[in-house]
Design an enzyme around this catalytic site. Structure first.
Site, PDB file in Angstrom:
ATOM      1  N   ASP A 277       0.816  -1.218   0.000  1.00 25.98           N
ATOM      2  CA  ASP A 277       0.000   0.000   0.000  1.00 25.98           C
ATOM      3  C   ASP A 277       0.848   1.266   0.000  1.00 25.98           C
ATOM      4  O   ASP A 277       0.640   2.168   0.831  1.00 25.98           O
ATOM      5  CB  ASP A 277      -0.952   0.020   1.206  1.00 25.98           C
ATOM      6  CG  ASP A 277      -1.719  -1.281   1.372  1.00 25.98           C
ATOM      7  OD1 ASP A 277      -2.125  -1.858   0.353  1.00 25.98           O
ATOM      8  OD2 ASP A 277      -1.917  -1.721   2.528  1.00 25.98           O
TER       9      ASP A 277
ATOM     10  N   GLU B  76     -11.117   0.847  -3.717  1.00 27.12           N
ATOM     11  CA  GLU B  76     -10.501   1.249  -2.449  1.00 27.12           C
ATOM     12  C   GLU B  76      -9.258   2.067  -2.759  1.00 27.12           C
ATOM     13  O   GLU B  76      -8.976   2.401  -3.897  1.00 27.12           O
ATOM     14  CB  GLU B  76     -10.156   0.004  -1.611  1.00 27.12           C
ATOM     15  CG  GLU B  76      -9.265  -0.992  -2.334  1.00 27.12           C
ATOM     16  CD  GLU B  76      -9.041  -2.278  -1.565  1.00 27.12           C
ATOM     17  OE1 GLU B  76      -9.161  -2.290  -0.341  1.00 27.12           O
ATOM     18  OE2 GLU B  76      -8.732  -3.302  -2.218  1.00 27.12           O
TER      19      GLU B  76
END
Length: 537
Positions: A13, A192
């Protein structure tokens, strides 16, 4: 050239931020403490771990957090003379609910001091903060819909109910209404990981889609108004390996745009490198970066044609890549734990270990069982190579079978191998192996050594783990020569995809030292050193 992944091992991420000539990448740490890894570079080629800012109880307490809960998808930015770090602390993973709380901390420099957290919201995860050129600040996060079929480990599109946008009042440290759902995602679904960039009057929104497994992708959209509506990229995705099973970098998605001082454009993304012939990634989700260009139509694309990420991409300037050392040895002579190491969940590490009670050694205090979500004495570092050898020397005097200490190849409570010194009522001090080769959800142990190996009544014992791809061989030395300890074990299960599978396990393999004492006596175990040697293959 830039060689991917730029951050090998568990570093998912990636949120990238440039301040002058300096680049910083923040990555998720999940249940590992302290929270959030920040790496620094001046050339996009060579990176160095510099800080984990969430290091005290008021900022982060993950005791009781499930495996793969904790810190998800931080966002790092710089504005108004401050670094801004946005992060999610996930307290529940399974079932229809995600109890995901979002916070902001700030600091004048990466080294800190980092502020106490300001609570923002809990409507979903993967938050980010966008600083507009008019001085306003905007908070984004995906919104989680529990009234759906998206049960933990088996994500479904209705659970990922779009990207929320709301103005953030930095002075009042709170969100300002209204809240708007600005992007429902593409037909690929599971939207997301939102990040905004403003360029030539357009707001560019990059998101992650497809789940963080083998269908993962970076999706792009844009709008003239920050509140939308957002039109999809003509190609929908900017980066993905979902249709390229032969690509070395798989599961590619979830990242952020950065521009160099000269205007060159790059996009970070997470990826994984499955073992050859095996759909398992023990190194977890790693960080890579791709060179991009703006097209005449105003859309960003990879510099090389297509969507599949490359192992090597041009660097902003001619820079020599500095190789990682072949062997790193930690002698535990300082007052602080070496930065490569982390522990699990608790902001009170003094209950777990000490570097002062026996100078020159790391002392672990046997606490709860290996795999505990509360008070586990386990200190470990990331596996960064498919093949490596880890080694340590242990002084430990167990008095009963409830006390054990040793060397572990660890992912979570359902995926680990543990070479442990313990006590047997008939044999005295012995060596055993405790394994949980992916037995989710029960966590049932295997004992690969049919009979424990006898050890001397006292004195240090040397322990080693050698991993070569899918194979793990433990070794030990008890005052003599090195000898094998037990059979070859399955190292591939210590991976994202092992056991529960790719959508329920989000970290990566660690190797390190552990001790437990389920009698409650807190018996100490002293580790004189720890070494990690990377090998070819």
């Amino acid at each position: 050239m830039i060689r991917n992944p730029i951050l090998p091992g568990f570093n998912p991420d990636p949120s990238i931020c440039r301040v002058g000539p300096d680049y910083f990448i923040a990555t998720s740490t999940f249940e590992w403490y302290p929270g959030v890894q920040i790496h620094h570079s001046t050339d996009l080629v060579n990176w160095r771990l510099v800080k984990r800012p969430l290091d005290r109880a008021v900022q982060l307490d993950m005791r009781g957090a499930p495996d793969s809960g904790g810190i998800w998808a931080p966002c790092l930015s710089y504005a108004d003379g401050l670094f801004w770090l946005v992060y999610t602390d996930v307290k529940r993973l399974d079932g229809n609910f995600k109890d995901a709380h979002n916070y902001i901390v700030t600091a004048p420099s990466i080294e800190g001091p980092w502020s106490d957290p300001a609570y923002v919201n809990s409507s979903g995860f993967d938050p980010s903060l966008f600083h507009d050129d008019d001085g306003r600040k905007w908070f984004l996060n995906m919104v989680w819909n529990h009234i759906s079929t998206g049960v933990g480990g088996s994500p479904k599109h209705p659970s990922f109910a779009g990207i929320l946008l709301q103005e953030y009042d930095a002075a009042a440290k709170k969100l300002v209404r209204p809240v708007r759902n600005i992007f429902a995602g593409s037909p690929h679904g599971l939207v997301e990981g939102p990040h905004l960039l403003k360029r030539d009057g357009w707001y560019y929104l990059t998101t992650a889609e497809g789940g963080t497994g083998y269908d993962h992708a970076v999706t792009m959209a844009r709008s003239r108004d920050i509140g939308g509506p957002y039109e999809l990229h003509p190609d929908t995705h900017l980066i993905t390996s979902k249709d390229a099973p032969e690509a070395v970098l798989q599961r590619s998605g979830h990242g952020q745009i950065v521009e160099t001082p000269e205007g060159a454009v790059y996009h970070t993304h997470l990826c994984s490198r499955p073992l050859p012939g095996v759909r398992r990634s023990p190194l977890g989700r790693e960080t890579a970066i791709q060179k991009c260009v703006w097209g005449e139509d105003g859309w960003l694309r990879l510099e090389k044609d297509g969507l599949v990420p490359e192992l090597e991409v041009p660097a902003p300037a001619a820079v020599t890549s500095k190789p990682r050392p072949e062997t790193i040895r930690y002698d535990f002579e300082g007052a602080a734990l070496p930065l490569d190491f982390q522990w699990l969940r608790t902001p009170y590490p003094e209950r777990l270990f000490s570097l002062s009670e026996k100078p020159g050694a790391l002392r672990l205090f046997g606490r709860e069982s290996i795999g505990s979500w509360y008070d586990q004495a386990l200190v470990a570092r990331r596996q960064e190579d498919f093949s490596f050898r880890a080694e340590t020397e242990l002084a430990f005097a167990p008095e009963n079978f409830q006390q054990a200490a040793g060397l572990t190849h660890y992912y979570n409570r359902h995926k680990f191998h543990f070479l442990a010194v313990t006590h047997d009522a008939r044999r005295g001090r012995v060596l055993t192996i405790l394994s949980c080769p992916g037995d989710w959800p029960n966590g049932k142990l295997d004992f690969p050594l049919a009979d424990p190996l006898p050890l001397r009544a006292d004195g240090p014992v040397d322990l080693a783990a050698e991993v070569a791809g899918e194979a793990l061989q433990f070794w030990y030395r008890d005052g003599g020569d090195w000898a094998r300890a037990g059979p070859v074990l399955d190292a591939s299960v210590i991976s994202d995809e092992g056991g529960r599978g790719e959508h329920g396990s989000f970290t990566g393999a660690f190797v390190g030292m552990a001790a437990f004492d389920t009698s409650g006596s807190g018996i100490p175990a002293d580790f004189d050193y720890f070494s990690y040697t990377r090998r070819e293959g």
